[in-house]
Design an enzyme around this catalytic site. Structure first.
Site, mmCIF file in Angstrom:
data_model
loop_
_atom_site.group_PDB
_atom_site.id
_atom_site.type_symbol
_atom_site.label_atom_id
_atom_site.label_comp_id
_atom_site.label_asym_id
_atom_site.label_seq_id
_atom_site.Cartn_x
_atom_site.Cartn_y
_atom_site.Cartn_z
ATOM 1 N N GLY A 51 42.513 -1.993 19.862
ATOM 2 C CA GLY A 51 42.792 -0.729 19.188
ATOM 3 C C GLY A 51 43.215 -0.828 17.739
ATOM 4 N N GLU A 66 50.049 -2.623 15.750
ATOM 5 C CA GLU A 66 49.617 -1.923 16.967
ATOM 6 C C GLU A 66 48.907 -0.625 16.582
ATOM 7 O OE1 GLU A 66 48.724 -1.878 19.823
ATOM 8 O OE2 GLU A 66 50.251 -1.875 21.342
ATOM 9 N N ASP A 67 48.015 -0.168 17.444
ATOM 10 C CA ASP A 67 47.372 1.121 17.165
ATOM 11 C C ASP A 67 48.346 2.270 17.408
ATOM 12 O OD1 ASP A 67 47.420 0.766 19.938
ATOM 13 O OD2 ASP A 67 45.281 1.125 20.232
ATOM 14 N N ASP A 110 53.262 4.261 22.699
ATOM 15 C CA ASP A 110 53.326 5.418 23.591
ATOM 16 C C ASP A 110 54.621 5.296 24.417
ATOM 17 O OD1 ASP A 110 52.618 7.569 25.203
ATOM 18 O OD2 ASP A 110 51.045 6.528 26.278
ATOM 19 N N LYS A 139 54.322 8.034 19.549
ATOM 20 C CA LYS A 139 54.611 9.240 20.345
ATOM 21 C C LYS A 139 56.071 9.190 20.790
ATOM 22 C CE LYS A 139 50.004 9.446 22.542
ATOM 23 N NZ LYS A 139 49.284 9.297 23.835
ATOM 24 N N VAL A 199 44.805 10.629 21.984
ATOM 25 C CA VAL A 199 44.032 10.615 20.740
ATOM 26 C C VAL A 199 42.991 9.490 20.761
ATOM 27 C CG1 VAL A 199 45.697 11.750 19.232
ATOM 28 C CG2 VAL A 199 45.940 9.321 19.682
ATOM 29 N N ASP A 252 40.538 4.336 21.869
ATOM 30 C CA ASP A 252 39.401 4.588 22.760
ATOM 31 C C ASP A 252 39.745 5.522 23.903
ATOM 32 O OD1 ASP A 252 41.014 2.699 24.281
ATOM 33 O OD2 ASP A 252 39.274 2.522 25.594
ATOM 34 N N ARG A 298 35.994 4.360 19.741
ATOM 35 C CA ARG A 298 36.765 3.545 18.790
ATOM 36 C C ARG A 298 36.179 3.603 17.384
ATOM 37 N NH1 ARG A 298 40.408 0.368 21.635
ATOM 38 N NH2 ARG A 298 39.734 -0.465 23.625
HETATM 39 P P1 IMP Z 1 52.410 1.763 25.673
HETATM 40 O O1 IMP Z 1 52.545 0.405 26.254
HETATM 41 O O2 IMP Z 1 52.644 2.857 26.673
HETATM 42 O O3 IMP Z 1 53.230 1.971 24.414
HETATM 43 O O4 IMP Z 1 50.897 1.966 25.297
HETATM 44 C C1 IMP Z 1 50.296 1.187 24.370
HETATM 45 C C2 IMP Z 1 48.794 1.197 24.504
HETATM 46 O O5 IMP Z 1 48.271 2.279 25.300
HETATM 47 C C3 IMP Z 1 48.213 1.389 23.135
HETATM 48 O O6 IMP Z 1 48.112 0.162 22.457
HETATM 49 C C4 IMP Z 1 46.866 2.002 23.451
HETATM 50 O O7 IMP Z 1 45.935 0.987 23.722
HETATM 51 C C5 IMP Z 1 47.101 2.820 24.698
HETATM 52 N N1 IMP Z 1 47.300 4.234 24.377
HETATM 53 C C6 IMP Z 1 48.446 4.941 24.468
HETATM 54 N N2 IMP Z 1 48.264 6.215 24.075
HETATM 55 C C7 IMP Z 1 46.967 6.324 23.725
HETATM 56 C C8 IMP Z 1 46.158 7.412 23.222
HETATM 57 O O8 IMP Z 1 46.604 8.564 22.995
HETATM 58 N N3 IMP Z 1 44.855 7.112 22.970
HETATM 59 C C9 IMP Z 1 44.319 5.886 23.180
HETATM 60 N N4 IMP Z 1 45.028 4.853 23.638
HETATM 61 C C10 IMP Z 1 46.357 5.065 23.906
#
Ligand code: IMP
Length: 161
Positions: free
Chosen positions: A26, A80-81, A84, A112, A135, A141, A147
């Site tokens: 990402g 990081e992209d 979340d 977020k 998103v 993606d 992407r």
């Molecule tokens: P986390 O571990 O919950 O913080 O999520 C991290 C990963 O989930 C990110 O690096 C993304 O690959 C994916 N992700 C979380 N939210 C989104 C979104 O809105 N769109 C696409 N990928 C997301």
């Protein structure tokens, strides 16, 4: 967003060399643009991560493509992209800290805040806070697609079945 993050990093790391870790897939586009906007000496490597949330909520993160660079005593910034829940960064930061970098920060394109479950995973730098929407585009993606869209879009749920 690229300029916002690049300006902050350039200010904080003036005169220093940084090692960037781009989290595939990402962060590819954001990392490429961010590093080209940085007026700093910079090395980088890429990793691919997969995070799991276990039954006991003891999540963990696996390196599908591992880090092969020695980061001991280096100033490291993970790119990081999107952060979340923060699960991925919470566990990955622990892995990296065990490798004894001089410093460790996270730069995310998007954040977020309403979803964050691990306070230590709040990105040190981020381009934009967004609400709890899914998103896509510019590296992000949906089932592997979208992407390569040059802009970022929020996905709206279709009510059609
Ligand atoms: P986390 O571990 O919950 O913080 O999520 C991290 C990963 O989930 C990110 O690096 C993304 O690959 C994916 N992700 C979380 N939210 C989104 C979104 O809105 N769109 C696409 N990928 C997301």
């Amino acid at each position: 967003m690229v300029k916002t993050v690049a300006d902050q990093i350039a200010h904080d790391y003036a005169g220093r060399q940084v090692h960037m870790i781009c989290v595939l897939n990402g962060a590819l586009f954001f990392a490429a643009d961010l590093m080209r906007a940085l007026p700093l000496d910079c090395t980088y490597s890429c990793v691919q991560l997969r995070s799991y949330e276990g039954m006991t909520s003891s999540g963990r993160v696996e390196e599908v493509i591992p880090l092969t660079t020695d980061i001991r005593d280096k100033d490291v910034i993970v790119i990081e992209d999107i952060v979340d829940t923060g699960t991925t960064m919470h566990f990955y930061k622990q892995k990296l800290l065990a490798l004894a970098p001089r410093s460790l920060k996270v730069a995310a394109m998007l954040f977020k805040p309403s979803q964050l479950q691990y306070p230590d995973a709040k990105p040190d730098y981020y381009g934009c806070e967004i609400p709890n929407k899914f998103v896509i585009g510019y590296g992000l993606d949906m089932d592997g697609l979208a992407r390569n869209l040059p802009h970022i879009y929020a996905v709206t749920q279709s009510t059609d079945e």
